[in-house]
Write a protein that holds these residues in place. Structure first.
Motif, mmCIF file in Angstrom:
data_model
loop_
_atom_site.group_PDB
_atom_site.id
_atom_site.type_symbol
_atom_site.label_atom_id
_atom_site.label_comp_id
_atom_site.label_asym_id
_atom_site.label_seq_id
_atom_site.Cartn_x
_atom_site.Cartn_y
_atom_site.Cartn_z
ATOM 1 N N UNK A 81 -15.790 -62.030 3.251
ATOM 2 C CA UNK A 81 -14.650 -62.692 2.171
ATOM 3 C C UNK A 81 -15.338 -63.482 1.423
ATOM 4 N N UNK A 82 -16.164 -64.415 2.119
ATOM 5 C CA UNK A 82 -17.055 -65.568 1.328
ATOM 6 C C UNK A 82 -18.091 -65.047 0.434
ATOM 7 N N UNK A 83 -18.763 -63.860 0.686
ATOM 8 C CA UNK A 83 -19.593 -63.189 -0.145
ATOM 9 C C UNK A 83 -18.893 -62.483 -1.248
ATOM 10 N N UNK A 84 -17.599 -62.095 -1.114
ATOM 11 C CA UNK A 84 -16.905 -61.455 -2.481
ATOM 12 C C UNK A 84 -16.343 -62.660 -3.218
ATOM 13 N N UNK A 85 -16.071 -63.827 -2.608
ATOM 14 C CA UNK A 85 -15.534 -64.826 -3.272
ATOM 15 C C UNK A 85 -16.904 -65.377 -4.123
ATOM 16 N N UNK A 86 -17.864 -65.494 -3.718
ATOM 17 C CA UNK A 86 -19.011 -66.072 -4.257
ATOM 18 C C UNK A 86 -19.388 -65.123 -5.429
ATOM 19 N N UNK A 87 -19.479 -63.823 -5.262
ATOM 20 C CA UNK A 87 -19.843 -63.173 -6.298
ATOM 21 C C UNK A 87 -18.991 -63.114 -7.368
ATOM 22 N N UNK A 88 -17.346 -62.923 -7.099
ATOM 23 C CA UNK A 88 -16.285 -62.841 -8.036
ATOM 24 C C UNK A 88 -16.366 -64.218 -9.045
ATOM 25 N N UNK A 89 -16.624 -65.440 -8.368
ATOM 26 C CA UNK A 89 -16.677 -66.480 -9.047
ATOM 27 C C UNK A 89 -17.836 -66.496 -10.400
ATOM 28 N N UNK A 90 -18.620 -65.781 -10.252
ATOM 29 C CA UNK A 90 -19.719 -65.442 -11.330
ATOM 30 C C UNK A 90 -19.457 -64.213 -12.003
ATOM 31 N N UNK A 91 -19.016 -63.247 -11.593
ATOM 32 C CA UNK A 91 -19.051 -61.791 -11.986
ATOM 33 C C UNK A 91 -17.811 -61.870 -12.973
ATOM 34 N N UNK A 92 -16.492 -62.273 -12.465
ATOM 35 C CA UNK A 92 -15.249 -62.318 -13.419
ATOM 36 C C UNK A 92 -15.366 -63.117 -14.892
ATOM 37 N N UNK A 93 -15.859 -64.441 -14.793
ATOM 38 C CA UNK A 93 -16.078 -65.145 -16.095
ATOM 39 C C UNK A 93 -17.131 -64.345 -16.921
ATOM 40 N N UNK A 94 -18.119 -63.980 -16.300
ATOM 41 C CA UNK A 94 -19.099 -63.399 -16.872
ATOM 42 C C UNK A 94 -18.695 -62.043 -17.706
ATOM 43 N N UNK A 95 -17.881 -61.239 -17.059
ATOM 44 C CA UNK A 95 -17.309 -59.942 -17.680
ATOM 45 C C UNK A 95 -16.326 -60.284 -18.707
ATOM 46 N N UNK A 96 -15.583 -61.468 -18.734
ATOM 47 C CA UNK A 96 -14.553 -62.094 -19.323
ATOM 48 C C UNK A 96 -15.297 -62.307 -20.946
ATOM 49 N N UNK A 97 -16.278 -63.209 -20.381
ATOM 50 C CA UNK A 97 -17.245 -63.711 -21.882
ATOM 51 C C UNK A 97 -17.870 -62.532 -22.308
ATOM 52 N N UNK A 98 -18.305 -61.591 -21.889
ATOM 53 C CA UNK A 98 -19.008 -60.442 -22.488
ATOM 54 C C UNK A 98 -17.945 -59.636 -23.269
ATOM 55 N N UNK A 99 -16.756 -59.241 -22.584
ATOM 56 C CA UNK A 99 -15.866 -58.693 -23.111
ATOM 57 C C UNK A 99 -15.217 -59.182 -24.542
ATOM 58 N N UNK A 100 -14.928 -60.400 -24.490
ATOM 59 C CA UNK A 100 -14.722 -61.298 -25.636
ATOM 60 C C UNK A 100 -15.566 -61.286 -26.647
ATOM 61 N N UNK A 101 -16.587 -61.479 -26.243
ATOM 62 C CA UNK A 101 -17.913 -61.182 -27.515
ATOM 63 C C UNK A 101 -17.904 -60.076 -28.138
#
Length: 103
Positions: free
Chosen positions: A66-86
């Motif tokens: 669960x901690x590993x998923x949280x750590x990856x998600x904290x980076x992956x979701x904002x990054x994907x959102x930023x790329x989508x917006x660009x």
């Protein structure tokens, strides 16, 4: 019945959770080097199943995952959102500028 999968018969070759007869391949399809057909489940290898874990070990493993998923998600979701917006805004501006020039 019709909706439930039947259990493999004794003469069917089963490898793991897949039954070869389900794919139209019977035991005669599988042959040893000497050309003799293999029948039944000839799996003589020892199972490599891990030893049973206690509930405390399972809890620690669950928390670690669960901690590993949280750590990856904290980076992956904002990054994907930023790329989508660009991509969205670049494509929007290109399409809009073409529409303005066509009028």
């Amino acid at each position: 019945s019709g909706s439930r999968a039947s259990l493999p018969k004794e003469n069917e070759v089963v490898e793991g959770r897949f039954s070869f007869t389900a794919y139209g391949m019977g035991p005669a399809c599988l042959q040893a080097k000497d050309g003799v057909a293999i029948t039944g489940n000839n799996n003589t290898a020892k199972s490599n199943s891990p030893p049973a874990k206690s509930s405390d070990e399972m809890r620690k493993l669950f928390l670690h995952r669960a901690k590993k998923i949280d750590t990856v998600s904290r980076v992956a979701f904002p990054l994907v959102f930023l790329i989508f917006n660009i991509f969205y805004w670049v494509i929007y501006k290109i399409v809009r500028s073409e529409d303005i020039h066509n009028d």
